[in-house]
Enzyme design. Structure first.
Site, PDB file in Angstrom:
ATOM      1  N   ARG A 184      73.827  -0.704  47.341  1.00  7.02           N
ATOM      2  CA  ARG A 184      73.681   0.162  46.791  1.00  7.02           C
ATOM      3  C   ARG A 184      72.379   0.918  47.465  1.00  7.02           C
ATOM      4  O   ARG A 184      71.445   0.252  47.687  1.00  7.02           O
ATOM      5  CB  ARG A 184      73.233  -0.003  45.315  1.00  7.02           C
ATOM      6  CG  ARG A 184      72.843   1.192  44.445  1.00  7.02           C
ATOM      7  CD  ARG A 184      71.653   1.328  44.235  1.00  7.02           C
ATOM      8  NE  ARG A 184      71.378   2.643  43.250  1.00  7.02           N
ATOM      9  CZ  ARG A 184      70.090   2.913  42.965  1.00  7.02           C
ATOM     10  NH1 ARG A 184      69.016   2.613  43.722  1.00  7.02           N
ATOM     11  NH2 ARG A 184      69.795   3.981  41.933  1.00  7.02           N
ATOM     12  N   THR A 231      60.986   3.203  48.161  1.00  6.72           N
ATOM     13  CA  THR A 231      61.358   2.530  47.028  1.00  6.72           C
ATOM     14  C   THR A 231      62.211   1.009  47.441  1.00  6.72           C
ATOM     15  O   THR A 231      62.847   1.248  48.347  1.00  6.72           O
ATOM     16  CB  THR A 231      62.223   3.163  46.022  1.00  6.72           C
ATOM     17  OG1 THR A 231      62.323   2.417  44.828  1.00  6.72           O
ATOM     18  CG2 THR A 231      63.707   3.481  46.647  1.00  6.72           C
ATOM     19  N   THR A 286      61.718  10.486  40.954  1.00  4.73           N
ATOM     20  CA  THR A 286      61.645   9.097  40.474  1.00  4.73           C
ATOM     21  C   THR A 286      62.469   8.735  39.167  1.00  4.73           C
ATOM     22  O   THR A 286      62.800   9.653  38.594  1.00  4.73           O
ATOM     23  CB  THR A 286      60.296   8.407  40.192  1.00  4.73           C
ATOM     24  OG1 THR A 286      60.243   7.189  39.878  1.00  4.73           O
ATOM     25  CG2 THR A 286      59.446   9.504  39.073  1.00  4.73           C
ATOM     26  N   GLY A 287      62.965   7.567  39.170  1.00  7.47           N
ATOM     27  CA  GLY A 287      63.792   7.263  38.077  1.00  7.47           C
ATOM     28  C   GLY A 287      65.104   6.686  38.579  1.00  7.47           C
ATOM     29  O   GLY A 287      65.517   6.283  39.742  1.00  7.47           O
ATOM     30  N   THR A 330      59.319   3.906  41.848  1.00  8.96           N
ATOM     31  CA  THR A 330      59.435   4.465  43.328  1.00  8.96           C
ATOM     32  C   THR A 330      58.076   5.434  43.468  1.00  8.96           C
ATOM     33  O   THR A 330      57.396   6.054  42.622  1.00  8.96           O
ATOM     34  CB  THR A 330      60.315   5.464  43.483  1.00  8.96           C
ATOM     35  OG1 THR A 330      61.744   4.773  43.413  1.00  8.96           O
ATOM     36  CG2 THR A 330      60.557   6.275  44.715  1.00  8.96           C
ATOM     37  N   SER A 351      58.409  -2.424  42.640  1.00 13.11           N
ATOM     38  CA  SER A 351      59.422  -1.637  42.908  1.00 13.11           C
ATOM     39  C   SER A 351      59.192  -0.791  44.337  1.00 13.11           C
ATOM     40  O   SER A 351      60.093   0.012  44.602  1.00 13.11           O
ATOM     41  CB  SER A 351      59.591  -0.730  41.861  1.00 13.11           C
ATOM     42  OG  SER A 351      58.533  -0.281  41.337  1.00 13.11           O
TER      43      SER A 351
HETATM   44  C1  SD4 Z   1      66.422   4.696  42.922  1.00 16.00           C
HETATM   45  N1  SD4 Z   1      65.010   6.161  42.144  1.00 16.00           N
HETATM   46  O1  SD4 Z   1      66.776   3.763  43.806  1.00 16.00           O
HETATM   47  C2  SD4 Z   1      65.046   5.100  42.839  1.00 16.00           C
HETATM   48  C3  SD4 Z   1      64.348   4.085  41.697  1.00 16.00           C
HETATM   49  C4  SD4 Z   1      63.084   4.818  41.311  1.00 16.00           C
HETATM   50  O2  SD4 Z   1      61.293   4.840  39.828  1.00 16.00           O
HETATM   51  O3  SD4 Z   1      62.639   5.880  41.310  1.00 16.00           O
HETATM   52  N2  SD4 Z   1      62.354   4.165  40.244  1.00 16.00           N
HETATM   53  O4  SD4 Z   1      67.112   5.064  42.066  1.00 16.00           O
END
Ligand code: SD4
Length: 332
Positions: free
Chosen positions: A220, A210, A243-244, A192, A89
């Site tokens: 996106r 990320t 993150t997320g 990320t 990722s």
């Molecule tokens: C996103 N926040 O592109 C990032 C993905 C991520 O852990 O953090 N993953 O939405």
């Protein structure tokens, strides 16, 4: 004066200077920050998201430990994860978008509130270093897509195919699966790296990088390259990164929110918790929406919180090297 006493007095002295600096920023900090001057003042420290943070911290620590800057430390640190082909990722080996293209988002910010970012960047292994170049070599904060790539090539970065055979296989399998009808961020398809460091001058910098939400729509962009969402530093207060699910982070300007909550006197942990609770309140259906924040205060205190359990972060300083499980509001 014994050495031990001297160190104690010095630390308090530094804290005192910091506090008077804080109180001079009258317009910004109406409520005085709590006196935490007995905490580690100006002792280098680095934190980063997830298990891969441990390796990234090691690289960052090599710089912090010899008196290097937090900015250099966070750049070098997250490059380790970007160049790790086994990580699904971030950077090389990251899972592609719906069309099979690996597109990268990254940003960096220093103690002077200077920042740089790249979004929707393709074929460049270390977007964080391109983000730093945007910060240092241009009057802009963010470059995106083809323009970001053109700039990177002009700066001497080399093109590289980032879609590893393993990531390609995973994408092909996804194309044949039912999952593609309902793209969902979950614990398997995101990781990320966000990193925050404080150096021996008490300067804080952060980096976030990320490949984003796996199998996202082409074009996106998530929270990770957005200053204030994926990352925010205010050297008078502290720093935070996220993150997320980026869409959820952007909706509350997540990292900026965490820093502002610390400015109001909350500890990093309390600030992260309140930001997470705000995300939960803003979603009619929070099912499957995972977000985690990590934060560091000017005094080196660290904290984290996530919507669901399972989020962790890595900490490294002179005395400690460990992974810490974040507290969460909900359980999967
Ligand atoms: C996103 N926040 O592109 C990032 C993905 C991520 O852990 O953090 N993953 O939405």
């Amino acid at each position: 004066m014994s050495r031990r006493k001297f160190i104690k007095v010095s630390a308090l002295g530094v804290g005192g200077i910091l506090l008077s600096k804080f109180s001079s920023a009258k317009n910004e900090a109406k409520k005085p920050l709590p006196n935490r001057s007995n905490l580690i003042a100006f002792s280098p420290r680095v934190i980063s998201t997830w298990n891969h943070g441990t390796k990234a911290n090691e690289a960052a620590w090599k710089i912090l430990n010899i008196g290097g800057t937090a900015l250099d430390a966070v750049e070098v640190g997250v490059r380790v994860t970007e160049s790790d082909a086994t990580n699904r990722s971030v950077g090389l080996g990251g899972l592609p978008d719906k069309e099979g293209k690996v597109t990268l988002d990254a940003c960096i910010m220093n103690h002077k509130s200077e920042c740089g970012a790249v979004a929707f960047l393709q074929d460049i292994e270390n977007p964080i270093s391109v983000a730093r170049k945007v910060m240092e070599e241009t009057p802009h904060v963010m470059l995106a897509g083809k323009g970001a790539q053109k700039f990177a090539l002009e700066q001497g970065f080399k093109k590289k195919d980032l879609l590893t055979p393993e990531a390609k296989k995973a994408w092909q399998k996804w194309q044949e699966s039912e999952d593609q009808k309902k793209p969902e961020i979950n614990s398997e398809n995101h990781d990320t790296i966000g990193m925050l460091a404080i150096d021996s001058n008490g300067h804080i910098s952060g980096a976030c990088t990320t490949s984003g939400w796996a199998y996202k729509l082409h074009g996106r962009v998530g929270d990770s390259p957005i200053i204030g969402a994926g990352l925010f530093i205010d050297n008078e207060v502290g720093g935070a990164c996220a993150t997320g699910l980026g869409e959820a982070v952007i909706r509350i300007a997540g990292s900026h929110t965490v820093v502002e909550l610390m400015r109001q006197g909350k500890s990093p942990n309390e600030a992260c918790q309140e930001a997470v609770e705000r995300i939960i309140r803003k979603h009619k259906d929070i099912k499957g929406v995972q977000v985690g924040f990590i934060a560091i205060s000017k005094y080196g205190e660290v904290g984290s919180y996530s919507v669901y359990n399972g989020f962790n972060f890595a900490l490294k300083d002179h005395n400690t090297e460990k992974l810490i499980d974040a507290k969460s509001v909900l359980k999967w």
